[in-house]
Every structure is written in C-alpha cells, then in structure tokens.
Design an enzyme around this catalytic site. Structure first.
Site, short mmCIF file in Angstrom:
data_model
loop_
_atom_site.label_atom_id
_atom_site.label_comp_id
_atom_site.label_asym_id
_atom_site.label_seq_id
_atom_site.Cartn_x
_atom_site.Cartn_y
_atom_site.Cartn_z
N ASP A 14 0.81 -1.23 0.00
CA ASP A 14 0.00 0.00 0.00
C ASP A 14 0.84 1.27 0.00
O ASP A 14 0.43 2.31 0.53
CB ASP A 14 -0.97 0.02 1.21
CG ASP A 14 -1.91 -1.17 1.19
OD1 ASP A 14 -2.27 -1.61 0.10
OD2 ASP A 14 -2.26 -1.65 2.29
N LYS A 17 1.90 2.18 -5.09
CA LYS A 17 2.40 1.60 -6.36
C LYS A 17 1.44 1.92 -7.50
O LYS A 17 1.86 2.21 -8.61
CB LYS A 17 2.53 0.08 -6.23
CG LYS A 17 3.54 -0.35 -5.18
CD LYS A 17 3.54 -1.85 -4.99
CE LYS A 17 2.30 -2.41 -4.35
NZ LYS A 17 2.06 -2.01 -2.96
N GLY A 41 -4.54 -4.18 -3.91
CA GLY A 41 -5.53 -3.14 -4.16
C GLY A 41 -4.76 -1.89 -4.49
O GLY A 41 -4.14 -1.29 -3.62
N HIS A 42 -4.74 -1.54 -5.77
CA HIS A 42 -3.94 -0.40 -6.23
C HIS A 42 -4.88 0.71 -6.66
O HIS A 42 -5.69 0.54 -7.57
CB HIS A 42 -3.02 -0.83 -7.38
CG HIS A 42 -2.02 -1.88 -6.97
ND1 HIS A 42 -1.15 -2.47 -7.84
CD2 HIS A 42 -1.74 -2.42 -5.75
CE1 HIS A 42 -0.38 -3.34 -7.19
NE2 HIS A 42 -0.73 -3.33 -5.92
N GLN A 226 1.94 -6.06 -3.29
CA GLN A 226 2.39 -6.16 -1.90
C GLN A 226 3.70 -5.36 -1.72
O GLN A 226 3.90 -4.40 -2.42
CB GLN A 226 2.56 -7.63 -1.46
CG GLN A 226 1.24 -8.40 -1.36
CD GLN A 226 0.66 -8.84 -2.69
OE1 GLN A 226 1.31 -9.49 -3.47
NE2 GLN A 226 -0.59 -8.51 -2.96
P1 GDP Z 1 -0.76 0.45 -3.52
O1 GDP Z 1 -1.38 -0.82 -3.07
O2 GDP Z 1 0.71 0.48 -3.29
O3 GDP Z 1 -1.11 0.80 -4.95
O4 GDP Z 1 -1.38 1.59 -2.61
P2 GDP Z 1 -2.95 1.75 -2.22
O5 GDP Z 1 -3.70 2.25 -3.40
O6 GDP Z 1 -3.45 0.53 -1.54
O7 GDP Z 1 -2.84 2.84 -1.08
C1 GDP Z 1 -2.27 4.09 -1.31
C2 GDP Z 1 -3.32 5.16 -0.98
O8 GDP Z 1 -2.69 6.42 -0.87
C3 GDP Z 1 -4.38 5.33 -2.06
O9 GDP Z 1 -5.59 5.68 -1.46
C4 GDP Z 1 -3.85 6.48 -2.89
O10 GDP Z 1 -4.88 7.19 -3.59
C5 GDP Z 1 -3.22 7.34 -1.82
N1 GDP Z 1 -2.08 8.16 -2.24
C6 GDP Z 1 -1.08 7.84 -3.12
N2 GDP Z 1 -0.15 8.82 -3.13
C7 GDP Z 1 -0.57 9.76 -2.27
C8 GDP Z 1 -0.03 11.01 -1.80
O11 GDP Z 1 1.05 11.42 -2.19
N3 GDP Z 1 -0.74 11.69 -0.87
C9 GDP Z 1 -1.94 11.26 -0.38
N4 GDP Z 1 -2.55 11.98 0.53
N5 GDP Z 1 -2.48 10.09 -0.78
C10 GDP Z 1 -1.79 9.35 -1.69
P1 IMO Z 2 -0.92 -4.11 -2.30
O1 IMO Z 2 -0.47 -4.66 -3.62
C1 IMO Z 2 -0.92 -4.57 2.03
C2 IMO Z 2 -1.02 -8.62 3.60
C3 IMO Z 2 -2.25 -9.05 4.36
C4 IMO Z 2 -1.63 -10.02 5.35
C5 IMO Z 2 -0.55 -10.70 4.52
C6 IMO Z 2 -0.98 -12.04 3.91
O2 IMO Z 2 -2.20 -3.39 -2.36
O3 IMO Z 2 0.18 -3.36 -1.64
P2 IMO Z 2 -2.56 -12.69 1.87
O4 IMO Z 2 -4.01 -12.43 1.64
O5 IMO Z 2 -1.68 -12.13 0.80
O6 IMO Z 2 -2.23 -14.12 2.15
O7 IMO Z 2 -2.22 -11.89 3.24
O8 IMO Z 2 -0.22 -9.81 3.47
N1 IMO Z 2 -1.27 -8.11 2.23
C7 IMO Z 2 -1.19 -6.82 1.91
N2 IMO Z 2 -0.96 -5.73 2.67
N3 IMO Z 2 -1.06 -4.43 0.69
C8 IMO Z 2 -1.25 -5.50 -0.09
O9 IMO Z 2 -1.26 -5.43 -1.44
C9 IMO Z 2 -1.37 -6.77 0.51
N4 IMO Z 2 -1.57 -8.03 0.05
C10 IMO Z 2 -1.49 -8.83 1.12
O10 IMO Z 2 -2.87 -7.96 4.99
O11 IMO Z 2 -0.99 -9.31 6.37
MG MG Z 3 -2.91 -1.53 -1.84
#
Ligand code: GDP
Ligand code: IMO
Ligand code: MG
Length: 432
Positions: A14, A17, A41-42, A226
């Site tokens: 999270d 990416k 979840g991106h 991840q």
């Molecule tokens: P990922 O799994 O690495 O793609 O990240 P996620 O989408 O799960 O979580 C990142 C969250 O941070 C999302 O809600 C993005 O919209 C938000 N986000 C990304 N870059 C920024 C930033 O620079 N500032 C803020 N406030 N939010 C951001």
């Molecule tokens: P993105 O790509 C954050 C975590 C779960 C748990 C562990 C194992 O959005 O960054 P799983 O379901 O993969 O067997 O869970 O890994 N986990 C993540 N945490 N971002 C993710 O994906 C994750 N995918 C799995 O919360 O701790």
């Molecule tokens: Mg994510």
C-alpha cells in the site's frame, strides 16, 4: 534509456504503487503483473474518478496500453471478471480485449478461499490477518504440484480430473482438520464453465510478448504487488504473503530475464503502514499514529481494515534497497506529514541481546523483539498538497526528504504530494 522498469513496494504494501504505475504508464506500451493476485488493491485517481485495481494491471486506464498477467500470478476467474465488469461500468469498455493472461498462471478457485478462511480461524490469536482471498492456499497447491493452471481449462475433462484430485485432498482437510464445510465440485465446475471461453480467449504467451516488445524497443512496466517485507523469503515470516514480492519475482513471474530489467523503482511512504498481523517496530499506537491514519486515509483498499501506522523505517529500507537492487525511490504521501511538529526516523534497531544493528534480522522472533533507535527532525506547518516543484516545498520537508535519501543511499526521483496524477514532483523520470 530504461525500457524495462520495475515498480515495487519497499515496505509492507500500500505504498502507492498504483499511483506511480498509472503515472508512468503514460509512457509505457505494456504493464505486467508477475505475482500476487486479488489480494492487491492499487488505487488510481484521475480527477474526481477513483479506480481500485486488484488483479488487473494499473495500465488499464491508458487505452493504448496492453496489460499482461504473468505465470507467477494467482488468477481467480471470478475476481477477474467482476473487476472487468467494474471497469466496463466505469467507462473502460475495452479492458477485456487489452488484458492477456499466461496459460501457466495458477487458477485460484473457491476451495482456496475456503481453506484461507478456515486456516485463519484455526490460527486464532496467531492469525496472519490475510486478505481472505485464498492467495496462500493457491500458492501452496502450486508449489505442491497439485494446483490447476489457466491452461488446464483447454480440455474440460482434464480440468475436471485435476479438480477432483485437488478437492479430494482439500475437502478432506476442510472436513477433518478444519471442521469446516466442504466445497462442492459441481459448483466450482459450473462457475468455471460460465467464464471458460472468455478466459481462454485472453490466454497468450506472456514471455514471448515481452521478448517481442524488447526487440521492438517498446517500454514495459513491471507492476509489483504487496511489498518487500511481505515477501515469502525476505519478509517478516510467517506474517507475509505467499509470493516473492521482491524485484527477482518480476522476472520469474513474467518470464523476463534478469538482464532485461533496466531500472527498479522502489515505492515508499514518507512513514510506514502495515495491514494484518506481524512485527512492526516503528508502530505508533497513539494519537500521533491516529492522526497520520486519519490524514492519510489509511484504510485497506481491499478489505477496508484500518492500516497500522508508524514512523519511517530506514533500517528496513536498507534491506529493501539491497535485495531489490533499487535504482531510485518514489517517496509518497509527504503531504500526510504536514502540520507535525517533529518527525522520527528509525535509523537502527536495538536487538533483544542489546546489540545495535543497521540491518533488520531475518528470523521472525528476532524481528518481533527489536526496539527502534530514532533520530528526530523538525516538521513543517505549511501545506505541501499538490506541490509540483521541489524548491516550493517547506525547507524542513526538503531536509526530511534529503535525509531519507541519504539513509537509503539511492536517489529520490519522485515525490508524491497527493493522490492525483498531477500532485507529483518528478525529479528524474525513470521511464524517460
Ligand atoms: P498500492 O497498493 O501500493 O497501490 O497503494 P494503495 O492504493 O493501496 O494505497 C495508497 C493510498 O494512498 C491510495 O488511497 C492512494 O490514492 C493514496 N495516495 C497515493 N499517493 C498519495 C499522496 O502522495 N498523498 C496522499 N494523501 N495520498 C496518496
Ligand atoms: P498491495 O499490492 C498490504 C497482507 C495481508 C496479510 C498478509 C498475507 O495493495 O500493496 P494474503 O491475503 O496475501 O495471504 O495476506 O499480506 N497483504 C497486503 N498488505 N497491501 C497488499 O497489497 C497486501 N496483500 C497482502 O494484509 O498481512
Ligand atoms: Mg494496496
């Protein structure tokens, strides 16, 4: 000029990416996912539109971009087609035509979800905190050589035979070990039959596509899922996911050779978060953490769970820089730190025996016992939201970023100041 760029998480997932992959995709011809599944979840934000992709590569918002799902990915047909339906509903009607899936990708079936849930329940207080999507059990079956692959769908009789063998074993475990309801063979077959033709129409030789793309000088973005410390080998085992999330995983999971990767971009937040159980040395279980969680909207994009929040961890980052051979860093969510008086950076770990280490331990029990050693830096009161020019950042924000860069030993090339594409400071474009 880098043509093959990896974007991956350097922390516990999270990191942002999705935002970076989407941003760089304006220059990419192809985006490929190599590991993980719909546990990812991106989030992609364009104007007032927000799209969360799980199994589909983040290039999907760019109509000229081909999206590939490599052999290292675990593919739930149900999740894939419900995601495609969501994309269609949001106006991306050509998603299905632009996504290609490897015949060697593992099929994630409802039996895996049932085992994941039963296994977590059985672990009780020691639960991993998985996303409950069946990811671990699907990889288990792959490694045990009893799993099913997308290519097994070509011959339905073969598929059914393999499924029967798998269910014989898995249902035995569900019933006798987990004391949980069995999963019906007929229901799985019925579900798969509904989407079989559509899925087979998406099958392609992913490594051959990548090879042709390379010869044609096309630009490819490898989108990690991840993060480094959720890696099955290098993460905080057993509180990890079940795939190799580090840079090497993008080669094995897509069929691109290691010499064909030109640039590895590590994505990290200006602080740290983690979802699920496991060690987290810099965790803030207080109002400072609460404030960061609120300002950063730190709630899981897949499960909605509140993310655990902590200070930036430069010790973990040292390991991430090494094992991913990072070329550069994208520092995300700097705006979330606006208004804080003081910031802490963890620069060393004190181990249980009193020794001080600049690198994280690999043994899980040791990781759980480390105490972070901090250095402190002054914060800033001004807003950084949406700033696109480094020199316009408050001086203390500039100093904080430069200190993180110095500790990591690789250049910070992107700084993110908000969730939207244009809320970005691009110091050096990894794709250019
Ligand atoms: P990922 O799994 O690495 O793609 O990240 P996620 O989408 O799960 O979580 C990142 C969250 O941070 C999302 O809600 C993005 O919209 C938000 N986000 C990304 N870059 C920024 C930033 O620079 N500032 C803020 N406030 N939010 C951001
Ligand atoms: P993105 O790509 C954050 C975590 C779960 C748990 C562990 C194992 O959005 O960054 P799983 O379901 O993969 O067997 O869970 O890994 N986990 C993540 N945490 N971002 C993710 O994906 C994750 N995918 C799995 O919360 O701790
Ligand atoms: Mg994510």
């Amino acid at each position: 000029m880098p043509n093959n760029v990896v974007v991956l998480g350097t922390q516990w997932g999270d990191e942002g990416k999705g935002k970076v992959a989407d941003l760089l995709t304006s220059k990419a011809d192809i985006v490929v996912r190599s590991q993980g599944g719909n546990n990812a979840g991106h989030t992609l934000v364009v104007g007032d539109k927000k799209v969360v992709v799980r199994l589909v590569p983040s290039g999907i918002l760019h109509s000229s971009c081909q999206c590939l799902i490599g052999s290292g990915v675990v593919v739930s047909p149900e999740a894939l087609f419900s995601e495609i339906a969501e994309l269609n509903a949001s106006g991306i009607t050509d998603a299905e035509a632009r996504i290609k899936v490897s015949a060697a990708s593992s099929l994630l079936l409802p039996i895996h979800v049932a085992i994941d849930k039963a296994s977590e329940a059985k672990r009780g207080a020691n639960a991993i905190g998985t996303t409950g999507r069946g990811i671990g059990p699907c990889y288990e079956d792959k490694i045990a050589r009893r799993g099913l692959r997308v290519g097994d769908l070509y011959d339905l009789a073969v598929f059914k035979e393999k499924l029967k063998a798998l269910l014989d074993y898995r249902n035995f475990c569900l019933k006798n070990y987990y004391n949980a309801p069995e999963v019906s063979f007929d229901e799985i077959v019925a579900g798969v039959e509904q989407v079989r033709d559509r899925l087979l129409a998406m099958v392609a030789d992913i490594s051959a596509i990548l090879s042709d793309a390379r010869k044609a000088g096309k630009k490819v973005l490898f989108e990690g899922a991840q993060g480094t410390f959720l890696d099955i080998d290098y993460g905080t085992y057993p509180y990890v996911t079940s795939s190799n999330t580090v840079a090497g995983g993008c080669c094995t999971g897509s069929g691109a050779g290691p010499r064909h990767i030109d640039y590895v971009l590590g994505i990290c937040k200006a602080y740290t978060t983690r979802v699920g159980g496991g060690p987290f040395p810099t965790e803030l279980e207080n109002e400072i953490g609460e404030g960061i969680r609120k300002r950063g909207a730190e709630f899981g994009a897949v499960t909605g769970r509140p993310r655990r929040v902590g200070w930036y961890d430069a010790v973990a980052m040292r390991r991430a820089v090494d094992i991913n051979s990072l070329s550069g860093l994208a520092l995300m969510k700097i705006d979330v730190l606006d208004g804080m008086d003081e910031l802490q950076i963890c620069t060393k770990y004190k181990l249980a025996d009193g020794t001080v280490s600049e690198l994280p331990p690999l043994a899980a029990y040791e990781y759980a016992q480390v105490t972070p050693v901090y250095e402190s830096m002054p914060g800033w009161s001004e807003s950084t939201i949406g700033i696109t020019d480094f020199t316009k950042l408050p001086l203390n924000a500039q100093k904080y970023i430069r200190r993180l860069e110095e500790l990591a030993g690789v250049p910070v090339v992107i700084i993110s100041t908000g969730p939207e594409r244009d809320q970005t400071i691009m110091l050096d474009d990894p794709m250019a």
